[in-house]
Design an enzyme around this catalytic site. Structure first.
Site, PDB file in Angstrom:
ATOM      1  N   GLN A 192     -29.402  46.349  31.236  1.00  0.00           N
ATOM      2  CA  GLN A 192     -29.148  46.807  29.864  1.00  0.00           C
ATOM      3  C   GLN A 192     -28.894  45.616  28.929  1.00  0.00           C
ATOM      4  O   GLN A 192     -29.414  45.570  27.813  1.00  0.00           O
ATOM      5  CB  GLN A 192     -27.931  47.754  29.869  1.00  0.00           C
ATOM      6  CG  GLN A 192     -27.740  48.537  28.591  1.00  0.00           C
ATOM      7  CD  GLN A 192     -28.856  49.561  28.361  1.00  0.00           C
ATOM      8  OE1 GLN A 192     -29.582  49.911  29.279  1.00  0.00           O
ATOM      9  NE2 GLN A 192     -29.002  49.987  27.126  1.00  0.00           N
ATOM     10  N   GLU A 228     -20.899  57.955  51.733  1.00  0.00           N
ATOM     11  CA  GLU A 228     -20.207  59.179  52.188  1.00  0.00           C
ATOM     12  C   GLU A 228     -19.535  58.908  53.545  1.00  0.00           C
ATOM     13  O   GLU A 228     -18.390  59.314  53.767  1.00  0.00           O
ATOM     14  CB  GLU A 228     -21.202  60.347  52.304  1.00  0.00           C
ATOM     15  CG  GLU A 228     -21.734  60.873  50.968  1.00  0.00           C
ATOM     16  CD  GLU A 228     -22.780  59.970  50.300  1.00  0.00           C
ATOM     17  OE1 GLU A 228     -23.345  59.087  50.977  1.00  0.00           O
ATOM     18  OE2 GLU A 228     -23.029  60.142  49.094  1.00  0.00           O
ATOM     19  N   ARG A 281     -29.371  35.113  23.692  1.00  0.00           N
ATOM     20  CA  ARG A 281     -30.131  36.111  22.931  1.00  0.00           C
ATOM     21  C   ARG A 281     -29.420  36.444  21.622  1.00  0.00           C
ATOM     22  O   ARG A 281     -28.227  36.764  21.624  1.00  0.00           O
ATOM     23  CB  ARG A 281     -30.279  37.383  23.771  1.00  0.00           C
ATOM     24  CG  ARG A 281     -31.019  38.500  23.098  1.00  0.00           C
ATOM     25  CD  ARG A 281     -32.480  38.200  22.991  1.00  0.00           C
ATOM     26  NE  ARG A 281     -33.226  39.300  22.403  1.00  0.00           N
ATOM     27  CZ  ARG A 281     -34.500  39.199  22.035  1.00  0.00           C
ATOM     28  NH1 ARG A 281     -35.164  38.058  22.194  1.00  0.00           N
ATOM     29  NH2 ARG A 281     -35.122  40.240  21.518  1.00  0.00           N
ATOM     30  N   GLU A 326     -25.849  50.688  57.285  1.00  0.00           N
ATOM     31  CA  GLU A 326     -24.589  50.418  58.009  1.00  0.00           C
ATOM     32  C   GLU A 326     -23.490  51.404  57.592  1.00  0.00           C
ATOM     33  O   GLU A 326     -22.326  51.041  57.426  1.00  0.00           O
ATOM     34  CB  GLU A 326     -24.181  48.955  57.854  1.00  0.00           C
ATOM     35  CG  GLU A 326     -25.283  48.065  58.417  1.00  0.00           C
ATOM     36  CD  GLU A 326     -24.859  46.675  58.817  1.00  0.00           C
ATOM     37  OE1 GLU A 326     -23.672  46.448  59.053  1.00  0.00           O
ATOM     38  OE2 GLU A 326     -25.756  45.828  58.892  1.00  0.00           O
ATOM     39  N   GLY A 327     -23.900  52.665  57.418  1.00  0.00           N
ATOM     40  CA  GLY A 327     -22.977  53.732  57.012  1.00  0.00           C
ATOM     41  C   GLY A 327     -23.068  53.952  55.515  1.00  0.00           C
ATOM     42  O   GLY A 327     -22.756  53.064  54.725  1.00  0.00           O
ATOM     43  N   PHE A 338     -30.781  45.182  65.451  1.00  0.00           N
ATOM     44  CA  PHE A 338     -29.779  46.130  65.948  1.00  0.00           C
ATOM     45  C   PHE A 338     -30.377  47.519  65.774  1.00  0.00           C
ATOM     46  O   PHE A 338     -30.673  47.939  64.643  1.00  0.00           O
ATOM     47  CB  PHE A 338     -28.516  45.956  65.109  1.00  0.00           C
ATOM     48  CG  PHE A 338     -27.383  46.869  65.481  1.00  0.00           C
ATOM     49  CD1 PHE A 338     -26.507  46.529  66.495  1.00  0.00           C
ATOM     50  CD2 PHE A 338     -27.170  48.047  64.790  1.00  0.00           C
ATOM     51  CE1 PHE A 338     -25.440  47.356  66.825  1.00  0.00           C
ATOM     52  CE2 PHE A 338     -26.116  48.888  65.106  1.00  0.00           C
ATOM     53  CZ  PHE A 338     -25.243  48.541  66.130  1.00  0.00           C
TER      54      PHE A 338
END
Ligand code: FAD
Length: 379
Positions: free
Chosen positions: A336, A367, A268, A363-364, A123
């Site tokens: 983290q 903002e 962990r 795709e935008g 596109f």
């Protein structure tokens, strides 16, 4: 209102999860490292029906709803966002655009092989000087009677080197501004059409992003999509649906990172107990799970509205801006939780963090999504 997936939805979700775990996971680190396009895996995605999910079976598609698409996008993006962007572009921008607005001849010739995954599509809207302001198209398409002549450059085109079928927006009548833009189907190999070098990217490094050059490319008139001047509307309408795909990609990146962090936190040990027993880690996981749940509901709501043929443009913009920001926050926290191990490739979360960033851009941008949302709420 009920929040339950159907048996069919669950089957599609499982098929996508199995494919992601069995076919995409092996080699995903190497593909990212070497910027290698997942060619074999994309071929299999086509065979499994993931590249034309929402296309009518009479045009070779799966005839599925948008909810199924969101579920599959999430599972595939958990593992490999470079593969899921191929899926998103092919499904939401290329196949959907052709199914909705293409002529019968265009559907037979181009949509069929795209929906079956025999070829992939691209596109092409963005240009070196036309990104968020997509009205500012510099690529021209001069009407020569039975054909158009295209000249110009497109930038950042996903599947740029691997596609066979390109949907290209170009300006025919600058005096009419965005109403003078047309959309065309351009085939790879048309004389004068060349693909520029591959971009080297921060994330989705296995995906194939190129600039494209058009120099006096003759495109038959029958390859124009819709009426004269429909191109900008075509691009905006397809991108609205595309945002559901990218929102689901962001959701998948977030949930993939969360699942890895959750599992790691239970293994962990630090200070005599698993890190999951430290409240600071528990709270991070709680925030991730909460935000991911909200993002998933927003993606599914936008998909549900689309399937009901209701206005979904605000819901899609909200889902995209929120899910992409959740993807950033979640992947940073997943690194983290992994400590130093999160910073190296073997544990996958650093790649997911790099991959997340693009969901706030393409795709935008975030903002632009906020512009769409504020216009809708302010009128
Ligand atoms: C990996 C990748 C793949 C892509 N794939 C495709 C593709 O397949 N097809 C395609 O056509 N394009 C593709 N794009 C292009 C992408 O859609 C654009 O990069 C994006 O729309 C932003 O445009 P731009 O880069 O020109 O940034 P700009 O538009 O120059 O924006 C720069 C910054 O200014 C902000 N900004 C701009 N206007 C406003 C405003 N009015 N108010 C507030 N802030 C504003 C933006 O949000 C952004 O933060 C891809 C890009 C990348 C990086």
């Amino acid at each position: 209102m009920h929040f339950q997936l159907s048996e069919e939805h669950l089957m599609i979700q499982k098929a996508a999860r199995d494919f992601a775990q069995n076919d995409l996971k092996p080699g995903v680190i190497e593909r990212d490292d070497h910027e290698k396009f997942p060619a074999e895996q994309v071929k299999k995605m086509g065979e499994l029906g993931f590249l034309g999910m929402m296309v009518d079976p009479k045009y070779g598609g799966g005839g599925m709803d948008t909810i199924s698409y969101v579920l599959a996008m999430e599972e595939i993006s958990k593992v490999d966002a470079s593969a899921s962007v191929v899926m998103s572009v092919n499904n939401s921008l290329v196949c959907w655009g052709l199914q909705e607005f293409g002529s019968e001849e265009q559907k037979q010739k181009y949509l069929m092989p795209l929906a079956k995954g025999e070829v992939i599509g691209a596109f092409c809207l963005s240009e070196p000087e036309a990104g968020s302001d997509a009205t500012s198209q510099h690529t021209t398409a001069i009407d020569m009677g039975d054909h158009y002549v295209l000249n110009g450059t497109k930038n950042w085109i996903t599947n740029g080197g691997t596609a066979s079928t390109y949907l290209v927006m170009a300006q025919t009548d600058a005096a009419k501004k965005h109403k003078g833009i047309n959309a065309f189907i351009v085939e790879k190999g048309m004389p004068g059409f060349t693909v520029g070098p591959k971009e080297h990217k921060l994330g989705i490094r296995g995906s194939d992003t190129h600039s494209l050059m058009f120099s006096d490319v003759k495109v038959p008139k029958k390859n124009r999509i819709g009426e004269d001047g429909f191109g900008f509307k075509f691009a905006m309408k397809t991108l609205t649906g595309g945002r559901i795909g990218i929102a689901s990609q962001a959701l998948g990146i977030a949930s993939g990172a969360y699942e890895l962090a959750l599992a790691y936190s239970k293994e962990r040990k630090a200070f005599g107990k698993t890190i999951s027993q430290h409240q600071a880690i528990q709270f991070k996981l709680a925030d991730m799970a909460t935000e991911i749940d909200a993002a998933r509901l927003m993606c599914l709501k936008a998909a549900w509205l689309k399937d009901r043929h209701e206005d979904y443009s605000t819901a899609a913009a909200m889902a995209k801006v929120f899910s992409s920001e959740v993807a950033m926050r979640t992947t940073i926290e997943a690194v983290q939780i992994h400590g130093g191990y999160g910073y190296v490739k073997e544990f996958h979360v650093e790649r997911l963090m790099r991959d997340a960033k693009i969901t706030q851009i393409y795709e935008g941008t975030s903002e632009v999504q906020r512009i769409v949302i504020s216009r809708a709420i302010l009128g």
